[in-house]
Design a protein around this motif. Structure first.
Motif, PDB file in Angstrom:
ATOM      1  N   THR A 250      -4.994  -3.194   2.377  1.00 23.04           N
ATOM      2  CA  THR A 250      -6.395  -3.615   2.416  1.00 23.04           C
ATOM      3  C   THR A 250      -7.305  -2.485   2.888  1.00 23.04           C
ATOM      4  O   THR A 250      -8.445  -2.372   2.441  1.00 23.04           O
ATOM      5  N   GLN A 426     -10.111  -6.678  -4.809  1.00 23.78           N
ATOM      6  CA  GLN A 426      -8.961  -7.070  -3.994  1.00 23.78           C
ATOM      7  C   GLN A 426      -8.528  -8.468  -4.414  1.00 23.78           C
ATOM      8  O   GLN A 426      -9.363  -9.290  -4.798  1.00 23.78           O
ATOM      9  N   LYS A 483      -8.035 -11.729   7.122  1.00 25.26           N
ATOM     10  CA  LYS A 483      -6.900 -10.885   7.509  1.00 25.26           C
ATOM     11  C   LYS A 483      -6.597 -11.080   8.986  1.00 25.26           C
ATOM     12  O   LYS A 483      -7.445 -11.501   9.762  1.00 25.26           O
TER      13      LYS A 483
END
Length: 505
Positions: A250, A426, A483
């Motif tokens: 990420t 993403q 996250k």
């Protein structure tokens, strides 16, 4: 031959060579680092703290966190904790770990102070004098003779992520840390001329071993930033000219998003390699990193129970395989079936490991230990296979595999297809509840700036690239994918985080 303890690794660098640095600050030399570590051991000994004891470290990312970890892990056992935890979280972790001391930043207003007070644990501040080099600190004036640990003594203790159950305590020995740091340094051919720009949190195994201790073991230097910041990354690279950095996927994706507007800084960079670990790196991201920075992209595979590194793609032209996490680089790797039988190349099973960097077992958890070891092999919980060249392909966490009416779907396979969509920056695939099928395929995406996307676009793109049962039935578009504290995405529980219930399936 070096004794297999962390203290031995601190002897690698030249007396006047830089060990720790930070943007805008003087560097701490290896001579100064060794003196700091020895002084800290004597100061701790004066309070009756030494090998066999634990000290919790609650410090922000930066050079003092790095030097404090090295000082504690080389003399007793370091228990780094996320400084952003709440009091309830500190209560849990301190109760679980039972440290003799909690180390904090001078003047820091952290809830860990009250947690430690409630539990009767001493708190010590790191005193940093104005103008001191990066990483310099002292605890208190009292000193006494200290005793070095043995290779069997605990050096680091961390918790597992605990996504599906209570977090487990992972004790790692001096020998574990020594072996794993050597493995990373060897895989990356680190030397005293290298400098790593650390953007990883230093309360996590990736930053502690994959960056910090591996560099120190090679006599190299580490530039310690306050943590990952995509807006400042290119400025840091330009100012410090590191030879490498390591990050989770990420972070790499966020860096790539800003690379185009920082082309001049990229052109001036002198990166020898870029490393990726802690989660699967999509081949499209691998290729974009290589095209942008023009250096080898080394994907590695690690976990806390292995003191980080288990496999790594080799250096050298054409030796990296996108989508594979490389060859064994530390422990032995074997693919086993459910009965513990070894499987041949190309056959998928559970990835299992054994070696000098593998934990001897979880702390006070006989049930987890019984379930996690089979005939001396540690069961990683990851599913994958070894190809004919010995490269490991991870198809996903066994617990993350989506079971859609009996059809098993690897989230990573869907990720690798959808990341190729021109509108997607993403993507994370995960299972969401379904009344009749059990689970259905869902994806959360972050779009390229200015792009739009609906579910039918995703399904049309996936058709022909994925079997029909693997095509997503739910699309969530967000500005940022949720996250954990280390930058890793937790697929398990993501449906709940996003509010996707069974009635919506």
């Amino acid at each position: 031959m070096m004794r297999p303890i962390v203290l031995s690794h601190l002897k690698a660098g030249g007396e006047s060579s830089a060990a720790l640095a930070a943007p805008g600050r003087l560097s701490l030399t290896y001579g100064q680092l060794r003196a700091l570590v020895a002084r800290t051991h004597r100061q701790l000994a004066a309070r009756g703290i030494g090998p066999g004891d634990r000290a919790a470290i609650v410090l922000p990312n930066g050079p003092e966190m790095a030097s404090c970890f090295l000082a504690i892990a080389s003399g007793l056992s370091a228990a780094p904790l996320n400084p952003s935890y709440t009091k309830a979280e500190f209560d849990f972790y301190l109760s679980d770990l039972r440290p003799k001391l909690v180390l904090v930043e001078e003047g820091a207003d952290s809830p860990v102070r009250q947690s430690a007070l409630d539990l009767g644990i001493a708190v010590a501040e790191l005193h940093v004098a104005e103008g001191d080099p990066a990483g310099a600190f002292t605890l208190w004036p009292e000193e006494a003779a200290s005793t070095p640990p043995s290779h069997e003594h605990e050096a680091l203790v961390l918790h597992t992520s605990g996504t599906t159950s209570r977090p487990k305590v992972v004790p790692l020995s001096q020998a574990n840390l020594f072996a794993s740091a050597n493995s990373v340094a060897t895989a990356l051919a680190l030397s005293p001329s290298d400098q790593c720009l650390n953007i990883m949190p230093l309360f996590h195994i990736h930053g502690l071993i994959g960056v910090l201790l591996s560099s120190i073991s090679a006599g190299a230097s580490v530039c310690c930033t306050p943590g990952f910041n995509a807006l400042r990354f290119f400025t840091w690279v330009d100012e410090t000219q590191p030879s490498w950095y390591s990050a989770v996927p990420t972070m790499h994706q966020a860096i790539l998003q800003r690379a185009e507007r920082n082309r001049e800084l990229v052109a001036r960079s002198k990166l020898r390699l870029i490393r990726s670990s802690s989660a699967s790196l999509p081949p499209a991201v691998f290729n974009a990193l290589h095209e942008t920075f023009g250096c080898p992209i080394i994907e590695a595979y690690g976990m806390t129970e292995a003191t980080h590194q288990m496999a790594s793609n080799p250096l050298g032209p054409g030796k990296q395989k996108p989508g594979f996490v490389g060859r064994a680089a530390g422990p032995e790797i074997r693919i086993l079936d459910a009965r513990g039988r070894s499987l041949p190349a190309g056959v998928e099973g559970e990835v299992c490991i054994r070696g000098d960097n593998v934990t001897a077992g979880y702390d006070n958890n006989p049930e987890a230990n019984a379930a996690s070891f089979i005939d001396g092999w540690f069961r990683t919980g990851d599913q994958g296979f070894l190809d004919e060249d010995g490269y490991l392909k991870i198809s996903g966490r066994i617990k993350e595999i989506i079971n859609r009416g009996g059809e098993k779907i690897s989230p990573l396979e869907v990720d690798d297809v959808l990341i190729e969509h021109p509108a997607i920056s993403q993507v994370v695939t995960f299972g969401m509840p379904h009344k009749s099928l059990g689970e259905e395929v869902a994806v959360v995406v972050v779009l390229v700036e200015g792009q739009k996307l609906v579910l039918s676009d995703v399904q049309e793109f996936a058709a022909g690239r994925l079997a029909p049962f693997k095509i997503p039935r739910k699309l969530v578009v967000l500005d940022e994918i949720p996250k954990g504290a280390t930058g890793k995405v937790q697929r398990i529980g993501l449906a709940k985080v996003l509010g996707l219930t069974e009635t919506q399936a």
